[in-house]
Design a protein around this motif. Sequence first.
Motif, mmCIF file in Angstrom:
data_model
loop_
_atom_site.group_PDB
_atom_site.id
_atom_site.type_symbol
_atom_site.label_atom_id
_atom_site.label_comp_id
_atom_site.label_asym_id
_atom_site.label_seq_id
_atom_site.Cartn_x
_atom_site.Cartn_y
_atom_site.Cartn_z
ATOM 1 N N ALA A 1 0.837 -1.199 0.000
ATOM 2 C CA ALA A 1 0.000 0.000 0.000
ATOM 3 C C ALA A 1 0.873 1.249 0.000
ATOM 4 C CB ALA A 1 -0.917 0.008 1.225
ATOM 5 N N ARG A 2 0.503 2.236 -0.824
ATOM 6 C CA ARG A 2 1.301 3.457 -0.920
ATOM 7 C C ARG A 2 1.123 4.351 0.308
ATOM 8 N NH1 ARG A 2 -0.391 4.976 -5.592
ATOM 9 N NH2 ARG A 2 -1.580 6.886 -5.221
ATOM 10 N N GLU A 3 -0.101 4.493 0.742
ATOM 11 C CA GLU A 3 -0.422 5.291 1.926
ATOM 12 C C GLU A 3 -1.574 4.631 2.661
ATOM 13 O OE1 GLU A 3 -1.365 9.142 0.493
ATOM 14 O OE2 GLU A 3 0.715 9.782 0.244
ATOM 15 N N VAL A 4 -1.657 4.870 3.968
ATOM 16 C CA VAL A 4 -2.728 4.302 4.777
ATOM 17 C C VAL A 4 -3.364 5.420 5.602
ATOM 18 C CG1 VAL A 4 -3.370 2.634 6.556
ATOM 19 C CG2 VAL A 4 -1.558 2.076 4.912
ATOM 20 N N TYR A 5 -4.681 5.510 5.512
ATOM 21 C CA TYR A 5 -5.462 6.456 6.313
ATOM 22 C C TYR A 5 -6.339 5.663 7.281
ATOM 23 C CZ TYR A 5 -4.233 10.335 3.207
ATOM 24 O OH TYR A 5 -3.545 11.290 2.505
ATOM 25 N N ALA A 6 -6.483 6.170 8.499
ATOM 26 C CA ALA A 6 -7.362 5.555 9.489
ATOM 27 C C ALA A 6 -8.549 6.474 9.734
ATOM 28 C CB ALA A 6 -6.616 5.303 10.792
ATOM 29 N N CYS A 7 -9.759 5.923 9.678
ATOM 30 C CA CYS A 7 -10.975 6.696 9.900
ATOM 31 C C CYS A 7 -11.829 6.001 10.957
ATOM 32 C CB CYS A 7 -11.784 6.826 8.614
ATOM 33 S SG CYS A 7 -10.919 7.609 7.247
ATOM 34 N N CYS A 8 -12.224 6.735 11.971
ATOM 35 C CA CYS A 8 -13.120 6.158 12.974
ATOM 36 C C CYS A 8 -13.972 7.249 13.587
ATOM 37 C CB CYS A 8 -12.343 5.399 14.044
ATOM 38 S SG CYS A 8 -11.771 6.406 15.415
ATOM 39 N N THR A 9 -15.100 6.849 14.165
ATOM 40 C CA THR A 9 -15.999 7.805 14.818
ATOM 41 C C THR A 9 -15.573 8.088 16.246
ATOM 42 O OG1 THR A 9 -17.845 7.022 13.456
ATOM 43 C CG2 THR A 9 -18.394 8.231 15.456
ATOM 44 N N HIS A 10 -15.284 7.039 17.015
ATOM 45 C CA HIS A 10 -15.032 7.196 18.450
ATOM 46 C C HIS A 10 -13.548 6.999 18.762
ATOM 47 C CE1 HIS A 10 -19.349 6.977 18.591
ATOM 48 N NE2 HIS A 10 -19.357 5.714 18.212
ATOM 49 N N ALA A 11 -12.897 8.042 19.222
ATOM 50 C CA ALA A 11 -11.474 7.973 19.558
ATOM 51 C C ALA A 11 -11.330 7.752 21.069
ATOM 52 C CB ALA A 11 -10.780 9.272 19.142
ATOM 53 N N VAL A 12 -11.373 6.492 21.479
ATOM 54 C CA VAL A 12 -11.220 6.176 22.904
ATOM 55 C C VAL A 12 -9.783 6.440 23.348
ATOM 56 C CG1 VAL A 12 -11.495 4.393 24.658
ATOM 57 C CG2 VAL A 12 -13.043 4.453 22.698
ATOM 58 N N PHE A 13 -8.820 6.024 22.531
ATOM 59 C CA PHE A 13 -7.396 6.318 22.717
ATOM 60 C C PHE A 13 -6.886 5.906 24.109
ATOM 61 C CE2 PHE A 13 -6.958 9.916 19.333
ATOM 62 C CZ PHE A 13 -7.154 8.974 18.345
ATOM 63 N N SER A 14 -7.034 4.632 24.433
ATOM 64 C CA SER A 14 -6.426 4.113 25.658
ATOM 65 C C SER A 14 -4.954 3.811 25.377
ATOM 66 C CB SER A 14 -7.139 2.830 26.100
ATOM 67 O OG SER A 14 -8.525 3.062 26.300
ATOM 68 N N PRO A 15 -4.076 4.016 26.370
ATOM 69 C CA PRO A 15 -2.650 3.718 26.152
ATOM 70 C C PRO A 15 -2.472 2.266 25.710
ATOM 71 C CG PRO A 15 -2.977 4.900 28.210
ATOM 72 C CD PRO A 15 -4.350 4.519 27.722
ATOM 73 N N PRO A 16 -1.553 1.992 24.768
ATOM 74 C CA PRO A 16 -0.604 2.920 24.123
ATOM 75 C C PRO A 16 -1.055 3.382 22.741
ATOM 76 C CG PRO A 16 0.069 0.664 23.742
ATOM 77 C CD PRO A 16 -1.261 0.583 24.461
ATOM 78 N N ALA A 17 -2.315 3.791 22.582
ATOM 79 C CA ALA A 17 -2.852 4.123 21.267
ATOM 80 C C ALA A 17 -2.071 5.242 20.586
ATOM 81 C CB ALA A 17 -4.326 4.517 21.403
ATOM 82 N N ILE A 18 -1.724 6.286 21.326
ATOM 83 C CA ILE A 18 -1.068 7.443 20.715
ATOM 84 C C ILE A 18 0.286 7.055 20.131
ATOM 85 C CG2 ILE A 18 -0.251 9.790 21.095
ATOM 86 C CD1 ILE A 18 -3.308 9.347 21.280
ATOM 87 N N GLU A 19 1.061 6.252 20.866
ATOM 88 C CA GLU A 19 2.362 5.813 20.351
ATOM 89 C C GLU A 19 2.200 5.002 19.068
ATOM 90 O OE1 GLU A 19 1.309 5.623 23.395
ATOM 91 O OE2 GLU A 19 2.735 6.779 24.598
ATOM 92 N N ARG A 20 1.193 4.153 19.011
ATOM 93 C CA ARG A 20 0.977 3.330 17.829
ATOM 94 C C ARG A 20 0.503 4.154 16.637
ATOM 95 N NH1 ARG A 20 -2.162 -1.597 21.048
ATOM 96 N NH2 ARG A 20 -0.281 -2.768 21.621
ATOM 97 N N LEU A 21 -0.387 5.112 16.877
ATOM 98 C CA LEU A 21 -0.951 5.894 15.783
ATOM 99 C C LEU A 21 0.022 6.921 15.231
ATOM 100 C CD1 LEU A 21 -4.533 6.505 17.232
ATOM 101 C CD2 LEU A 21 -3.907 4.914 15.413
ATOM 102 N N SER A 22 0.911 7.405 16.071
ATOM 103 C CA SER A 22 1.860 8.438 15.639
ATOM 104 C C SER A 22 3.205 7.858 15.229
ATOM 105 C CB SER A 22 2.059 9.458 16.775
ATOM 106 O OG SER A 22 2.584 8.825 17.937
ATOM 107 N N GLY A 23 3.285 6.550 15.079
ATOM 108 C CA GLY A 23 4.563 5.904 14.783
ATOM 109 C C GLY A 23 4.962 5.882 13.327
ATOM 110 N N GLY A 24 4.202 6.539 12.448
ATOM 111 C CA GLY A 24 4.579 6.613 11.047
ATOM 112 C C GLY A 24 3.838 5.658 10.133
ATOM 113 N N LEU A 25 2.940 4.843 10.668
ATOM 114 C CA LEU A 25 2.185 3.904 9.834
ATOM 115 C C LEU A 25 1.081 4.602 9.045
ATOM 116 C CD1 LEU A 25 1.777 0.887 12.305
ATOM 117 C CD2 LEU A 25 3.188 0.940 10.226
ATOM 118 N N PHE A 26 0.566 5.722 9.584
ATOM 119 C CA PHE A 26 -0.595 6.373 9.002
ATOM 120 C C PHE A 26 -0.238 7.735 8.418
ATOM 121 C CE2 PHE A 26 -2.146 3.591 12.375
ATOM 122 C CZ PHE A 26 -3.098 2.832 11.693
ATOM 123 N N GLN A 27 -0.754 7.991 7.244
ATOM 124 C CA GLN A 27 -0.633 9.311 6.649
ATOM 125 C C GLN A 27 -1.490 10.303 7.424
ATOM 126 O OE1 GLN A 27 1.331 10.033 4.151
ATOM 127 N NE2 GLN A 27 0.749 12.164 3.785
#
Length: 405
Positions: free
Chosen positions: A333-359
């Motif tokens: 895949a060239r780029e990956v976008y994540a779309c969701c309605t509810h951002a619960v963001f329990s640890p360690p969600a922020i580290e995983r989401l900001s790690g460069g996997l998602f555009q």
Amino acid sequence: MASSLFQPSSSSTMAFASSSLFDGTSHAPTLRTLGFVDYSRTRIFTPNSVKCDMAESSNLLNGKPIIPVLNEPTLPKFMESARIEKTINRNSNRLKLFSGTANPTLSQEIAGYMGLELGKVSIKRFADGEIYIQLQESVRGCNVYLIQPTCPPANENLMELKIMIDACRRASAKNITAVIPYFGYARADRKTQGRESIAAKLVANLITKAGADRVLACDLHSGQSMGYFDIPVDHVHCQPVILDYLASKTISSNDLVVVSPDVGGVARARAFAKKLSDAPLAIVDKRRHGHNVAEVMNLIGDVKGKVAVMVDDMIDTAGTISKGAALLHEEGAREVYACCTHAVFSPPAIERLSGGLFQEVIITNTIPVAEKNYFPQLTILTVANMLGETIWRIHDDSSVSSIFQ
């Protein structure tokens, strides 16, 4: 790369203010009010592409996003006059809005759209943690709408909602509607193993027994949760808000693929793909070994050289969606976008989401996002006007489903 893929339309009357997302510049998350402000704009479609114009993004103040308080009583883009069956008689004489402490910003935005003031209510905590609630104005004979997502801390916010309902019932409110942008405990909707609780049904019973006459909820984890309530449920879908934003990016339909992060979300992803230029669908097959623990096994579908848009109803620890994104990159895949309605963001969600996997990680504000959880790839869209319009239609006994047709 992305800068060549997404080019703002020359015919658009709006400037696309998020170009820094695609040139590597780090900044705070962008909060948008897509389709809810009355700008002069025209939806334009070109062959093999998805395109619509959008309002300018909120500006940053001292490097921090300005959270908008909406006060324009205008319909969003996906609720234009062609979809409105009749004029709504907005008589607010017997309508009252009250907010709990879970998401006061969203409540204020909803009230701003509706042209109303939030009702006055005193919410306190005793020293031992018990909740005390007293309405500061009369609700006798009124239609009352209590805005309170059961987001973390889930148990406190749920108890607060039930006490608010009880206070309104004992104050002789005519009808009580629990507006629950995020319905907690929705994942415990069935028994997958012996001796498990179906907590979603229990919570539905608690809200009903407290005295609620109706529930308004956004993107329930599973459709059967509506049947757990013995009172009417209006189920609002937030997909149009996210679709409006994605359509603002001129993505060739040949380059786009919608991905379900698990088999259970295939129906949701299929509906999303159909509205997004009937894009192809891919499915991530995973095997879960425990709660909040997921192991990706393989991919069903072709994502090589494509822009993958992963769609889910919520992101909790981000284990499922981040492992799915890693698999998509492995599959080309060239780029990956994540779309969701509810951002619960329990640890360690922020580290995983900001790690460069998602555009980009695109969410809505059904759950408030703490400032400490902001990261450069985060985009927050507001659902306030959609909820405000739904409340008006419930109050005036008008069609709700026609909004989303």
